[in-house]
Enzyme design. Structure first.
Site, PDB file in Angstrom:
ATOM      1  N   LYS A   1     -13.151 -61.115  41.607  1.00  0.00           N
ATOM      2  CA  LYS A   1     -13.375 -62.254  40.729  1.00  0.00           C
ATOM      3  C   LYS A   1     -12.522 -63.460  41.129  1.00  0.00           C
ATOM      4  O   LYS A   1     -12.998 -64.592  41.085  1.00  0.00           O
ATOM      5  CB  LYS A   1     -13.182 -61.884  39.253  1.00  0.00           C
ATOM      6  CG  LYS A   1     -11.864 -61.240  38.906  1.00  0.00           C
ATOM      7  CD  LYS A   1     -11.906 -60.767  37.454  1.00  0.00           C
ATOM      8  CE  LYS A   1     -10.750 -59.940  36.993  1.00  0.00           C
ATOM      9  NZ  LYS A   1      -9.605 -59.681  37.817  1.00  0.00           N
TER      10      LYS A   1
ATOM     11  N   ARG B   1      -9.679 -60.694  28.349  1.00  0.00           N
ATOM     12  CA  ARG B   1      -9.618 -59.296  28.779  1.00  0.00           C
ATOM     13  C   ARG B   1      -9.553 -58.329  27.625  1.00  0.00           C
ATOM     14  O   ARG B   1      -9.508 -57.112  27.843  1.00  0.00           O
ATOM     15  CB  ARG B   1      -8.354 -59.070  29.601  1.00  0.00           C
ATOM     16  CG  ARG B   1      -8.526 -59.421  31.023  1.00  0.00           C
ATOM     17  CD  ARG B   1      -7.308 -59.004  31.780  1.00  0.00           C
ATOM     18  NE  ARG B   1      -7.260 -59.848  32.936  1.00  0.00           N
ATOM     19  CZ  ARG B   1      -6.571 -59.579  34.024  1.00  0.00           C
ATOM     20  NH1 ARG B   1      -5.845 -58.511  34.107  1.00  0.00           N
ATOM     21  NH2 ARG B   1      -6.600 -60.394  35.032  1.00  0.00           N
TER      22      ARG B   1
ATOM     23  N   ARG C   1      -4.117 -55.349  49.849  1.00  0.00           N
ATOM     24  CA  ARG C   1      -4.200 -56.805  49.672  1.00  0.00           C
ATOM     25  C   ARG C   1      -2.873 -57.497  49.997  1.00  0.00           C
ATOM     26  O   ARG C   1      -1.806 -57.030  49.639  1.00  0.00           O
ATOM     27  CB  ARG C   1      -4.601 -57.092  48.224  1.00  0.00           C
ATOM     28  CG  ARG C   1      -4.623 -58.549  47.858  1.00  0.00           C
ATOM     29  CD  ARG C   1      -5.424 -58.790  46.625  1.00  0.00           C
ATOM     30  NE  ARG C   1      -4.759 -58.373  45.394  1.00  0.00           N
ATOM     31  CZ  ARG C   1      -5.227 -58.642  44.190  1.00  0.00           C
ATOM     32  NH1 ARG C   1      -6.363 -59.301  44.048  1.00  0.00           N
ATOM     33  NH2 ARG C   1      -4.580 -58.230  43.121  1.00  0.00           N
TER      34      ARG C   1
ATOM     35  N   ARG D   1       1.702 -58.011  46.205  1.00  0.00           N
ATOM     36  CA  ARG D   1       2.084 -58.102  44.794  1.00  0.00           C
ATOM     37  C   ARG D   1       2.703 -56.787  44.345  1.00  0.00           C
ATOM     38  O   ARG D   1       2.205 -55.727  44.707  1.00  0.00           O
ATOM     39  CB  ARG D   1       0.833 -58.396  43.953  1.00  0.00           C
ATOM     40  CG  ARG D   1       0.571 -59.871  43.783  1.00  0.00           C
ATOM     41  CD  ARG D   1      -0.754 -60.142  43.136  1.00  0.00           C
ATOM     42  NE  ARG D   1      -1.009 -59.405  41.904  1.00  0.00           N
ATOM     43  CZ  ARG D   1      -2.071 -59.600  41.128  1.00  0.00           C
ATOM     44  NH1 ARG D   1      -2.971 -60.498  41.461  1.00  0.00           N
ATOM     45  NH2 ARG D   1      -2.248 -58.889  40.035  1.00  0.00           N
TER      46      ARG D   1
ATOM     47  N   ARG E   1      -3.232 -50.066  35.934  1.00  0.00           N
ATOM     48  CA  ARG E   1      -4.047 -51.267  35.652  1.00  0.00           C
ATOM     49  C   ARG E   1      -5.513 -50.885  35.457  1.00  0.00           C
ATOM     50  O   ARG E   1      -6.198 -51.443  34.597  1.00  0.00           O
ATOM     51  CB  ARG E   1      -3.915 -52.275  36.797  1.00  0.00           C
ATOM     52  CG  ARG E   1      -2.562 -52.956  36.824  1.00  0.00           C
ATOM     53  CD  ARG E   1      -2.329 -53.685  38.135  1.00  0.00           C
ATOM     54  NE  ARG E   1      -3.181 -54.847  38.309  1.00  0.00           N
ATOM     55  CZ  ARG E   1      -3.423 -55.416  39.487  1.00  0.00           C
ATOM     56  NH1 ARG E   1      -2.907 -54.923  40.581  1.00  0.00           N
ATOM     57  NH2 ARG E   1      -4.195 -56.468  39.560  1.00  0.00           N
TER      58      ARG E   1
HETATM   59  P1  AMP Z   1      -4.429 -60.573  37.635  1.00  0.00           P
HETATM   60  O1  AMP Z   1      -3.811 -61.532  38.595  1.00  0.00           O
HETATM   61  O2  AMP Z   1      -5.645 -61.156  36.963  1.00  0.00           O
HETATM   62  O3  AMP Z   1      -4.690 -59.215  38.207  1.00  0.00           O
HETATM   63  O4  AMP Z   1      -3.335 -60.365  36.451  1.00  0.00           O
HETATM   64  C1  AMP Z   1      -2.060 -59.810  36.724  1.00  0.00           C
HETATM   65  C2  AMP Z   1      -1.412 -59.340  35.446  1.00  0.00           C
HETATM   66  O5  AMP Z   1      -1.233 -60.450  34.547  1.00  0.00           O
HETATM   67  C3  AMP Z   1      -2.226 -58.325  34.631  1.00  0.00           C
HETATM   68  O6  AMP Z   1      -2.055 -57.006  35.116  1.00  0.00           O
HETATM   69  C4  AMP Z   1      -1.617 -58.528  33.248  1.00  0.00           C
HETATM   70  O7  AMP Z   1      -0.319 -57.937  33.157  1.00  0.00           O
HETATM   71  C5  AMP Z   1      -1.426 -60.041  33.205  1.00  0.00           C
HETATM   72  N1  AMP Z   1      -2.640 -60.716  32.687  1.00  0.00           N
HETATM   73  C6  AMP Z   1      -3.473 -61.555  33.352  1.00  0.00           C
HETATM   74  N2  AMP Z   1      -4.479 -61.978  32.560  1.00  0.00           N
HETATM   75  C7  AMP Z   1      -4.288 -61.389  31.350  1.00  0.00           C
HETATM   76  C8  AMP Z   1      -5.004 -61.415  30.122  1.00  0.00           C
HETATM   77  N3  AMP Z   1      -6.132 -62.135  29.974  1.00  0.00           N
HETATM   78  N4  AMP Z   1      -4.499 -60.685  29.081  1.00  0.00           N
HETATM   79  C9  AMP Z   1      -3.364 -59.976  29.211  1.00  0.00           C
HETATM   80  N5  AMP Z   1      -2.649 -59.881  30.350  1.00  0.00           N
HETATM   81  C10 AMP Z   1      -3.101 -60.596  31.424  1.00  0.00           C
END
Ligand code: AMP
Length: 204
Positions: free
Chosen positions: A8, A83, A118, A151, A162
């Site tokens: 995404k 989410r 990644r 990361r 996750r």
């Molecule tokens: P991502 O980069 O989208 O994989 O997000 C990394 C981390 O940020 C996630 O594993 C969550 O800990 C936090 N995070 C990102 N977006 C959200 C969201 N909409 N709600 C809650 N936590 C979020």
């Protein structure tokens, strides 16, 4: 929407450019706060490290602030938000119904391979993969020559967590938009180019 590693983030910039608007990733906003050591970043850190979601009230406030910026009044692409059902309901209360909800569908096995390999650029956030999409110069970004890093939450043990949280919290959001007739499913196993072509049709 889509599980971590479903593509995404890769496509959100493309979608935003097609639609002539900005895109924002809630994860990038948290990481930006983290690197600047803001209160928000410090709060988010403990959850992110464990692969858990940051609490809804904190996340909702952060995104609503971004949406409220004058430059976003003509529309936007949200990547990784909402989410949870609470976030989806808050978003609907704030801006009304979405035009479209895109759902990137990929098997867990595929996701694990993608995420644990990644590599991201520290400077421009471009994404590479140790095996599937290596940078030309190992450890360096093809676009800006910035350093590449993995990361913390892309390490296998956190990735499992996750995926688990995703299944529990975000699958209901997929149903929420499906019931509204807004959901478009994308086969996330397809190549980046194939998905771009599909999306440009959907967005016409
Ligand atoms: P991502 O980069 O989208 O994989 O997000 C990394 C981390 O940020 C996630 O594993 C969550 O800990 C936090 N995070 C990102 N977006 C959200 C969201 N909409 N709600 C809650 N936590 C979020």
């Amino acid at each position: 929407m889509g599980p971590p590693g479903s593509g995404k983030g890769t496509q959100s910039g493309f979608i935003a450019a097609q639609a002539g608007v900005e895109s924002i990733s809630s994860g990038d906003l948290f990481r930006d706060n983290l690197s600047r050591h803001t209160d928000l970043g410090i709060t988010a850190r403990s959850y992110m490290e464990k692969g858990e979601y940051v609490p809804d009230d904190v996340t909702i406030n952060m995104i609503m602030d971004w949406i409220s910026k004058p430059e976003n009044s003509k529309g936007f692409v949200l990547d990784g938000f909402p989410r949870t059902l609470k976030q989806a309901e808050a978003l609907e209360g704030f801006i009304g119904l979405l035009d479209l909800a895109l759902y990137f569908n990929v098997t867990n096995e595929n996701l694990l391979q993608r995420l644990t390999g990644r590599l991201l650029c520290k400077k421009c956030q471009a994404s590479f993969h140790k095996t599937f999409y290596p940078s030309k110069n190992p450890g360096k970004c093809d676009f800006c020559n910035g350093d590449l890093y993995q990361r913390e939450d892309d390490k296998a043990e956190v990735v499992y967590k996750r995926l688990d949280v995703y299944e529990r919290e975000t699958k209901p959001v997929v149903d929420f938009y499906n019931n509204q007739g807004k959901l478009v499913q994308i086969d996330g196993a397809k190549s980046i180019k194939e998905i771009e072509i599909f999306l440009s049709e959907v967005l016409k």
